[in-house]
Design a protein around this motif. Structure first.
Motif, PDB file in Angstrom:
ATOM      1  N   ALA B 382       0.839  -1.207   0.000  1.00  0.00           N
ATOM      2  CA  ALA B 382       0.000   0.000   0.000  1.00  0.00           C
ATOM      3  C   ALA B 382       0.879   1.263   0.000  1.00  0.00           C
ATOM      4  N   THR B 385       2.410   1.653  -3.424  1.00  0.00           N
ATOM      5  CA  THR B 385       1.415   2.133  -4.386  1.00  0.00           C
ATOM      6  C   THR B 385       1.166   3.636  -4.194  1.00  0.00           C
ATOM      7  N   TYR B 404       3.031  -3.106  -7.725  1.00  0.00           N
ATOM      8  CA  TYR B 404       1.930  -2.275  -7.205  1.00  0.00           C
ATOM      9  C   TYR B 404       0.595  -2.998  -7.234  1.00  0.00           C
TER      10      TYR B 404
END
Lengths: 485, 405
Positions: B382, B385, B404
């Motif tokens: 997370a 990303t 990602y």
């Protein structure tokens, strides 16, 4: 970067109460007299007390603190021992200071896989002590290692005299556990090398507390060298000394340490400690090579020859461990001797390419004359990291102003030489106005993008490292009086 | 594969290419020497390739500062050739050095055997210039070996697969060439003995530049190793010693003595050359293997991970930078039950048991391959990303190839 509004008194009272309930009243300080201890770090020019100081004892405590701060929109800043020298721990705008000194356990030492796991409040030298006799050590050794913490070393990517051969902190950190700005706990990296995906460990180290609050660190352990050879070379001129540095590195020798001190500082050291230095010498080099015993005499002889080629008047060799420690003592106590030279001093932390050392040395001499400010020099010369020390009397406003101008000019000269404005102490608040000189607006946008990915609201360590959109950070009105490097 | 490559000759051209891509919303795939295009997931068919081959100049080489600034498209061989003239080197060993570019090597964080003694690639990158997915030309670091100003983009971009920025120029710290080098090699009968010897090497006074563990049919065929009596089931241990002549001679004697005490009587020795067995450097590049994977585990996890691979394919061949825990495995056959089952059912757990993960380096075209089977290890995806979205909000750079979510 967004600015954070100052919290109201009632919000702070509610927050302090909530923090006491969450982590225990004994771990929360709010009395004015207690808070004053935390109003600055080693950068003493700018001061501001936090509104609340908390001492978490676990990662879970840090999570509770961060979540409560977010709920009440109060900024928070992490801090270790407070030895940093650029104001990275300064609580701008107040808020909560998270002091990590009670997270101080060495969790694991694994010799087979060459790593240790420590909490951020572990004092650097305590890890060194824990490893004694094992044949391993933790390589980063900032001169403040008796007080500074591993967590702080991670935040500032600390160096030390042995950086030349062994690298800075980031070269020795395998992973970190951190609490993100929103309270999420994330582990970046870990015991194994090459963690999956982006190298967020590499980005986190040196981020000066702006990307997360570190709660655990996996550090790499390094085998101890079999032996050392330590020597002191004495020169008639700074140019000769810097030439010798260039010759040594150019010959393909990478010493473990290569430190330079000029006459100004030598006089002070000699007056304080009587090491027997010739007071008419213009510069000395403290050179140490380490590694396999089998190769050390050859390297030592080569270095002696190169120093003599560069007109060294004399090269003294440490005959045994006692003499070696004596030579190091003179370097490490250099700053303690400065009190003999002037009531106040300000140390800079610039970097130039090694070959530019003679040029920057001459430039510093010119700047010293131009502003009528005496400057003495101690350099981590092997890696081009210079520490000119500007001597002044802080009671004299005119001198103070000249010191500020001289400091700025020295750092600008470093940039002109293709260097940097900080080699080991960071940007913090002290050098924030230099970021726009060193980096383009697009570079700074990219940096802000990275910060926002970790810290989108900006509640964590606001107003640090990156200049705000509207200005160049705070105006500096006073040079620093610095601790030992 | 995508449409024909455009080939910029300056970083300004790269900015223009990204801006065009933004306007047309066409993903870009930066390509150096094209040696790692099979690494990870494959790019979508609509991708436009952006070749960095013409960005291949030496920008500045102040040899006495022991740094060099080069454009990203310079090949590792060209770089080595430039450095050797000043008796210097970048001690990073990669396969296909005549094609692999420094930009590609950094983007994929490729590290060779010498990382044990010399440090990994990320330790040598001190300055970087790149163009992000917003079309922003940005820099990190500088040209000095010690520098803590700003966030460390050198580290962030190292191993980012070109997904945060297309690397256009880098400054590297370099090292002097050693005076002498020598390899010592021997065979070790079983995994237990191999682990004992690897652990002993870490306690030894000897300071190797590389510690390699090899096993499998590929190595049995290696003529240079014939004298070590490598068999199908045992292991070869290869140690590279570098330094001054005095140091190397001392280490050789010392290590031979230590090995003799461990029952190794006549180790194979190759003196005076750093690269005696091209197989060590080129092992991972053989795309004719039906499947090649790379694991990163703790050093003590190397042999257990190899055991897990052998259990699935007794004929697989292995090269491990054993001191660092990097393991390359070339499988002799494609797994019967498919890649996902092998990776998720077996190899990822085997690596995770030793704090690591596995990535597919090369699989046959058309093999059923999923994001989880390629990038299935534990990682804070997370956060990664979130970083990606800031640097490349339109997801133009190497879309779909990396971790990602």
């Amino acid at each position: 970067m967004q600015s954070i509004p100052s919290p109201s008194a009632s919000t702070l009272t509610r927050l302090a109460d909530a923090l006491r309930r969450a982590i225990g009243a004994e771990n929360v300080l709010t009395a004015r007299s207690d808070l004053m201890v935390y109003e600055c770090d080693g950068f003493v020019i700018e001061k501001n007390s936090p509104d609340v100081v908390v001492f978490p004892r676990s990662t879970a405590d840090v999570v509770k603190i961060v979540k409560l701060c977010n709920e009440m929109q109060v900024p928070f800043v992490p801090r270790g021992a407070g030895t940093s020298l650029a104001g990275g721990c300064l609580p701008i705008g107040g808020g909560v200071m998270i002091v990590l000194m009670r997270l101080n356990r060495i969790v694991e030492i694994n010799y087979r896989d060459r790593y240790a796991v420590v909490e951020p409040g572990v004092v650097n030298v305590h890890l060194t002590n824990a490893l004694k006799g094992s044949g391993y050590h933790y390589a980063p050794d900032p001169s403040s290692q008796g007080a500074c913490t591993i967590g702080g070393n991670v935040a500032t990517n600390s160096g030390g005299p042995h950086t030349l051969k062994y690298g800075v902190t980031v070269n020795h950190v395998l992973g970190v556990e951190m609490v993100m700005a929103d309270g999420a706990v994330v582990q970046l990296g870990g015991p194994a090398e090459d963690p999956l995906g982006l190298d967020l460990v590499g980005a986190f180290v040196g981020s000066e507390g702006t990307l997360g609050v570190v709660t655990k660190v996996w550090v790499r352990l390094t085998r101890n060298p079999q032996g050392w050879r330590t020597m002191l070379a004495i020169f008639e001129s700074c140019d000769d000394a810097t030439q010798a540095i260039s010759e040594i590195i150019g010959a393909g020798i990478v010493p473990a340490a290569l430190e330079m001190m000029d006459q100004g500082i030598l006089v002070a050291i000699e007056a304080a400690f009587s090491f027997g230095f010739p007071l008419d010498a213009q510069a000395i080099l403290l050179i140490e090579v380490d590694g396999l015993d089998a190769g050390l005499d050859q390297q030592r002889d080569q270095i002696v020859e190169l120093c003599k080629k560069s007109k060294a008047r004399e090269v003294r060799l440490a005959k045994d461990e006692k003499e070696r420690l004596k030579l190091w003592k003179c370097r490490k106590q250099a700053f303690g001797a400065i009190g003999r030279l002037s009531p106040s001093y300000c140390t800079q932390d610039g970097v130039v390419p090694r070959t530019q050392l003679p040029l920057i040395q001459r430039k510093i001499t010119e700047i010293s004359a131009k502003y009528d400010i005496k400057i003495v020099n101690v350099f981590h010369a092997g890696d081009g990291n210079i520490h000119p020390i500007l001597l002044f009397d802080e009671r004299d406003a005119a001198q103070v102003e000249r010191v500020l101008h001289a400091s700025n000019e020295i750092l600008e000269a470093c940039l002109d030489c293709g260097g940097s404005v900080t080699g080991e102490h960071g940007i913090g608040v002290e050098k924030i106005h230099f970021m726009q000189k060193m980096f383009s607006p697009d570079d700074l946008v990219a940096m802000d993008n990275l910060r926002q990915a970790f810290n989108p609201v900006g509640n964590l360590s606001p107003m640090k490292m990156l200049p705000t959109a509207g200005g160049c950070g705070m105006e500096q009105k006073h040079p620093g009086r610095r601790a030992a490097l | 594969m995508g449409s024909p490559a455009t080939s910029p000759t300056s970083s300004t051209d790269v900015v223009a290419a990204v801006q065009r891509a933004r306007a047309s919303k066409t993903p870009l795939q930066p390509v150096g020497g094209g040696t790692s295009l099979h690494f990870g997931l494959q790019s979508a068919a609509t991708v436009e390739q952006l070749s960095l081959a013409q960005l291949n100049r030496v920008v500045d080489y102040p040899a006495r500062d022991m740094t060099i600034t080069v454009e990203a498209g310079i090949t590792m061989a060209q770089l080595a050739e430039t450095l050797v003239k000043e008796h210097q080197r970048l001690p990073v060993d990669v396969p296909q050095a005549d094609r692999a570019t420094i930009g590609g090597v950094i983007a994929t964080n490729w590290n060779g055997h010498r990382r044990y003694g010399q440090g990994s690639l990320r330790d040598f990158v001190i300055g970087i210039e790149a163009v992000d997915g917003n079309g922003l030309l940005f820099h990190g670091g500088g040209r000095v070996v010690k520098n803590v100003a700003g966030y460390d983009f050198c580290k962030l971009l190292c191993g980012s697969f070109g997904t945060l920025g297309i690397i256009t120029q880098v400054t590297l710290k370099v090292r002097p060439l050693p005076e002498r080098s020598a390899w010592l090699a021997c065979s070790v009968n079983d995994a237990k003995k191999a682990e004992t010897m690897l652990a002993a090497l870490q306690q030894s006074a000897v300071t190797p530049a590389a510690v390699e563990l090899v096993s499998g049919s590929v190595w049995q065929k290696e003529a240079a190793l014939a004298e070590t009596n490598l068999t199908k089931d045992n292991f070869g241990l290869l140690v590279l010693l570098e330094g001054t002549t005095t140091e190397v001679l001392w280490m050789k004697d010392h290590l031979r003595r230590e090995w003799r005490e461990a029952g190794i009587v006549n180790p194979l020795m190759q003196d005076g050359c750093a690269e005696p067995w091209p197989a060590v450097q080129e092992f991972s590049a053989h795309i004719d293997s039906p499947l090649t994977v790379q694991a990163s585990v703790t050093p003590s996890g190397v042999l257990p991970f190899v055991a897990a691979c052998r259990k699935r394919d007794p004929d697989c061949s292995v090269l491990a930078h054993a001191g660092n825990g990097a393991v390359f495995v070339r499988f002799a056959k494609f797994p019967d039950k498919g890649l996902s089952e092998l990776m998720m059912g077996d190899l990822q757990p085997a690596a995770a048991a030793h704090h690591g993960h596995v990535v597919i380096l090369n699989a046959p075209p058309g093999a059923a391959i999923t994001h989880r089977s390629v990038w299935g290890g534990e990682a804070p995806l997370a956060v990664m990303t979130a970083v990606k979205k800031k640097f490349d909000p339109l997801d133009l750079l190497n879309r779909g190839r990396f971790v990602y979510i």
